[in-house]
Design an enzyme around this catalytic site. Structure first.
Site, PDB file in Angstrom:
ATOM      1  N   ASN A 192       6.007  36.798  15.995  1.00 58.44           N
ATOM      2  CA  ASN A 192       4.780  36.792  16.781  1.00 58.44           C
ATOM      3  C   ASN A 192       4.341  35.365  17.117  1.00 58.44           C
ATOM      4  O   ASN A 192       3.670  35.138  18.126  1.00 58.44           O
ATOM      5  CB  ASN A 192       3.669  37.529  16.029  1.00 58.44           C
ATOM      6  CG  ASN A 192       3.855  39.035  16.059  1.00 58.44           C
ATOM      7  OD1 ASN A 192       4.053  39.628  17.119  1.00 58.44           O
ATOM      8  ND2 ASN A 192       3.803  39.660  14.900  1.00 58.44           N
ATOM      9  N   HIS A 222       9.546  26.717  10.424  1.00 59.27           N
ATOM     10  CA  HIS A 222       9.556  26.794  11.879  1.00 59.27           C
ATOM     11  C   HIS A 222       9.519  25.395  12.477  1.00 59.27           C
ATOM     12  O   HIS A 222       8.792  24.520  11.996  1.00 59.27           O
ATOM     13  CB  HIS A 222       8.349  27.597  12.370  1.00 59.27           C
ATOM     14  CG  HIS A 222       8.159  28.893  11.640  1.00 59.27           C
ATOM     15  ND1 HIS A 222       9.185  29.790  11.437  1.00 59.27           N
ATOM     16  CD2 HIS A 222       7.070  29.432  11.044  1.00 59.27           C
ATOM     17  CE1 HIS A 222       8.740  30.823  10.760  1.00 59.27           C
ATOM     18  NE2 HIS A 222       7.456  30.627  10.502  1.00 59.27           N
TER      19      HIS A 222
END
Length: 271
Positions: A192, A222
């Protein structure tokens, strides 16, 4: 403030626990909503002494002023428009659902027509203020690599079709590489953040997404790169996975609480 919660997972539990301790201001949770009698939300609502309801109509009947969606893409598709049409603000955590342009545009129109807030928090990443500033000047590239331990990618149809033994990976394996438009729907509970990045930046088509399973990782890690006229921005996030759901980072869970606090605050800093 009257609050409804869609979902019965870690985010719903966190909000209920913080509200019970008086840490969410004047928040009063009026209902937890789910899709059926077997929803985890029913047990959670019972544990916290809350009403449990099924579907948007029953949730609307509880008269919330704001609803925190912390369930699934399906929950956004099935409930968000009805809530917004009644002037109820919606905080959307399952932002990947907004990869569907028709759905997103419909929700945006409904929110504008009924003056209801449609709020997509930053989730498991940050730096969106810098991204927006860079985009105002002109951006050539926005990319995100979502890398998680193999356990986070279990139970996903797209990954199962790759026929990988996630318990015995010899090293990092790229599960997907391409546009966010193509990749986000393959991982409905895992990426998401790529949707948030796309919405805040240059869109789903131009935002590049790489998805990696790495057995050496302990944290959900990330990497974001932004290149444009203002220069190069490189961001790295190492997030502790939720102990109840390794697909979700604890930072993403707490972003829902932060979004609610910002919603009720007359003073805001950054974005």
């Amino acid at each position: 403030m009257r609050v409804g919660i869609l979902g019965g997972g870690i985010i719903a539990r966190l909000f209920l626990e913080h509200a019970r301790r008086g840490e969410m201001g004047e928040a009063k949770v009026v209902a937890v909503a789910g899709r059926g009698e077997n929803s985890r939300g029913k047990a959670l609502a019972r544990e916290y002494g809350m009403a449990y309801v099924i579907g948007a109509k029953k949730l609307i009947a509880a008269r919330p002023e704001i609803v925190i969606e912390a369930a699934s893409h399906e929950a956004v598709r099935e409930n968000a428009e009805a809530l917004l049409s009644k002037g109820i603000a919606v905080i959307v955590l399952s932002s990947g659902a907004l990869c569907d342009d028709e759905l997103r545009e419909r929700l945006e129109r409904t929110a504008a027509k009924h003056r209801a807030l449609l709020y997509v928090p930053s989730g498991g990443i940050g730096g969106l203020d810098a991204l927006k500033a860079a985009c105002a000047a002109g951006v050539d590239e926005v990319s995100i690599a979502v890398t998680k331990p193999p356990a986070a990618w279990k139970g996903i149809s797209y990954v199962e079709n790759l026929k990988l033994d996630l318990d015995r990976l010899p090293g990092p394996v790229t599960l997907f590489e391409g546009s966010a438009r193509e990749g986000v729907p393959h991982f409905p509970a895992n990426v998401n953040i790529a949707a948030v990045l796309s919405l805040a930046g240059i869109g789903f088509e131009r935002t590049r997404l790489k998805v990696v399973a790495d057995p050496a990782l302990k944290f959900n890690t990330h990497f974001i790169t932004i290149r444009g006229k203002t220069g190069t921005i490189e961001l790295r996030f190492e997030s502790v996975p939720s102990p109840d759901n390794p697909k979700t980072a604890m930072l993403a869970c707490y972003s829902a609480l932060a979004a609610f606090r910002e919603f009720g605050s007359p003073v805001r800093y950054g974005t």
